[in-house]
Design a protein around this motif. Sequence first.
Motif, short mmCIF file in Angstrom:
data_model
loop_
_atom_site.label_atom_id
_atom_site.label_comp_id
_atom_site.label_asym_id
_atom_site.label_seq_id
_atom_site.Cartn_x
_atom_site.Cartn_y
_atom_site.Cartn_z
N TRP A 223 40.02 25.17 36.64
CA TRP A 223 38.83 25.90 37.23
C TRP A 223 38.73 25.28 38.03
N TYR A 224 38.44 26.06 39.10
CA TYR A 224 38.08 25.37 40.34
C TYR A 224 36.87 25.22 40.82
N LYS A 225 35.65 25.34 40.33
CA LYS A 225 34.64 25.15 40.22
C LYS A 225 33.94 24.40 39.12
N LYS A 226 33.33 23.20 39.11
CA LYS A 226 32.13 23.20 37.76
C LYS A 226 30.83 23.43 37.67
N GLU A 227 30.04 23.12 36.88
CA GLU A 227 28.82 23.76 36.73
C GLU A 227 27.36 23.52 37.46
N GLY A 228 27.16 24.48 38.40
CA GLY A 228 26.59 23.57 39.21
C GLY A 228 27.12 24.03 40.74
N ASP A 229 27.89 24.53 40.78
CA ASP A 229 28.77 24.89 42.09
C ASP A 229 28.22 25.90 42.84
N ARG A 230 28.01 25.43 44.15
CA ARG A 230 27.99 27.24 45.18
C ARG A 230 28.81 27.89 44.86
N VAL A 231 29.44 29.13 44.92
CA VAL A 231 30.46 30.14 44.36
C VAL A 231 30.35 32.08 45.14
N GLU A 232 31.52 31.73 46.45
CA GLU A 232 30.99 33.21 47.11
C GLU A 232 32.28 34.17 46.46
N ARG A 233 31.09 35.35 47.08
CA ARG A 233 31.92 37.02 46.43
C ARG A 233 33.68 36.50 47.35
N ASP A 234 34.25 36.40 45.08
CA ASP A 234 35.91 36.53 45.73
C ASP A 234 36.09 35.44 45.76
N GLU A 235 35.65 34.51 45.41
CA GLU A 235 36.27 32.86 45.60
C GLU A 235 37.30 33.00 44.33
N GLU A 236 38.08 32.55 44.26
CA GLU A 236 38.90 32.53 42.72
C GLU A 236 38.19 30.60 42.11
N VAL A 237 37.61 31.22 41.05
CA VAL A 237 37.18 30.24 40.30
C VAL A 237 38.45 29.75 39.26
N VAL A 238 39.19 30.12 38.92
CA VAL A 238 39.73 30.26 37.64
C VAL A 238 40.94 30.52 37.32
N GLU A 239 41.77 29.69 37.62
CA GLU A 239 43.05 30.32 37.00
C GLU A 239 43.66 30.48 35.04
N LEU A 240 44.07 32.13 35.16
CA LEU A 240 44.27 32.06 33.33
C LEU A 240 45.82 32.15 33.52
N ALA A 241 46.28 31.79 32.22
CA ALA A 241 48.20 31.56 32.53
C ALA A 241 48.55 32.09 30.97
N THR A 242 48.86 33.16 31.77
CA THR A 242 49.62 34.26 30.71
C THR A 242 50.79 33.81 30.14
N ASP A 243 51.64 34.83 29.49
CA ASP A 243 52.91 34.62 28.96
C ASP A 243 53.58 35.29 29.88
N LYS A 244 53.65 35.81 31.05
CA LYS A 244 54.03 35.62 32.14
C LYS A 244 54.15 35.38 33.16
N VAL A 245 53.17 35.60 33.55
CA VAL A 245 52.11 34.73 35.09
C VAL A 245 51.58 34.20 34.91
N SER A 246 50.80 33.19 36.25
CA SER A 246 49.38 32.87 36.79
C SER A 246 48.79 33.28 37.58
N LEU A 247 47.14 33.92 36.59
CA LEU A 247 45.93 35.02 37.41
C LEU A 247 45.57 34.78 37.67
N PRO A 248 44.93 34.76 38.79
CA PRO A 248 43.71 34.13 39.33
C PRO A 248 42.11 34.22 39.11
N VAL A 249 40.46 34.45 38.65
CA VAL A 249 39.59 34.67 37.81
C VAL A 249 39.26 34.95 39.17
N TYR A 250 38.28 36.00 40.41
CA TYR A 250 37.73 35.56 41.40
C TYR A 250 36.40 35.67 41.00
N ALA A 251 35.13 35.35 41.97
CA ALA A 251 33.43 35.20 41.20
C ALA A 251 33.47 37.10 41.46
#
Length: 423
Positions: free
Chosen positions: A22-50
Amino acid sequence: MGVEIQVPQLAESVVEATVGTWYKKEGDRVERDEEVVELATDKVSLPVYAPAAGILQKIVHPEGDTVKPGDVLAILVEAEAAAVSSAPQAAKPAAENAPVKTAVAEKTEVHPPIATPLAEKVAEEQGIDLSSLRGKGSGPNGKITIEDVRQFAHTSSSAPSSTEKEVQKPAASTASGTLPPVLSSLTASFGRREEREPLSRLRLTLIRNLQESERNAVRLTTFNEADMSAVIEIRKRRRDAFKERYGVNLGFMSFFTKAVVGALKAFPYLNAEIQGNEVVKKYYYDIGIAVGSERGLTVPVIRDADRKSFAEIEAEIADLAARAREGRLKLEELMGGTFTITNGGVYGSLLSTPILNGNQVGILGMHKIQERPVVVNGEIVIRPMMYLALSYDHRLIDGSDAVRFLVRVKELIEDPETLLLEG
């Protein structure tokens, strides 16, 4: 009303992921389309955006959780709603505003170092403070990897880690249960070192896929050998000019990719797939190239290899291999190959029997080039030879077609000028 940050659709055959950093924690300000967390799949790492700008109100799934497409990762309060909810607090007594000040103060704290979930787990087990590795990560964007943690543990102290101490307990567990008292005593007495670590999601998926491949196919392997003299001579003669013109090295993989395409055109069932009671013959050539990395084996795909030049193939292989080792491949770059090439020769393998990849019915194994005596025109000469292995699904491919396919690859490699026509 909060905005849900959800697990996106992953890809065909990818049904779950592990919440990474998690690149942000509860209470943090987040911008639209900013990467907030990374998911690890069986194939690649996948960023998730706000999906919107606002305040991260609640993290539903912390790092290490297993999630599926559509699961809610976190709740985001949009900027407008956050501004409205905070406006009345301006008129409240100072004492009531204290929690708000605390929250603001917390935002100024230094974030913990970014590390992969497995690196964090191993660091915790070995009692390593990840702040000691801040700025020293070898992963993408300085991310701390499991290898960084292991190297730090090896160089910083000779004291036994918590993992090693665990082995010395009387009830040391094994994969099959608990060691008998006598064996446990021997392990402790002689200081026989063991170390445990969880299998990565990629490794677990590889295990599942390989077992599935073996269950669903009737795999046979045929062998041949190729004289690499002509290819080596061309590479030696054209190497410098090729690098100067295209900016990439002229390697062996482009020759074999072109040779495979030529052989697939001659034997189209090797480029097919069994679906139920039908065979799907494919007249496009998406060639998977197996790449080994710290994370495990991945097989990025070169699309439409028949339409690409040697330089385009070499450049794409170099790019895909580099990003595979860094864990930066996109899911679509790993999907839909029609045939695979794997090169065990880079590790020194002289001969092997490759396992079929997914629903494909053929895979070519390359091996180490080794000078050997061979008979040419009645004379014994020394030539650089490579053993080739073709594993194939005998449900669809007859032995005669498999042998002739591999002979065709051999012919094209030994007379590489024909690749301009056949490939």
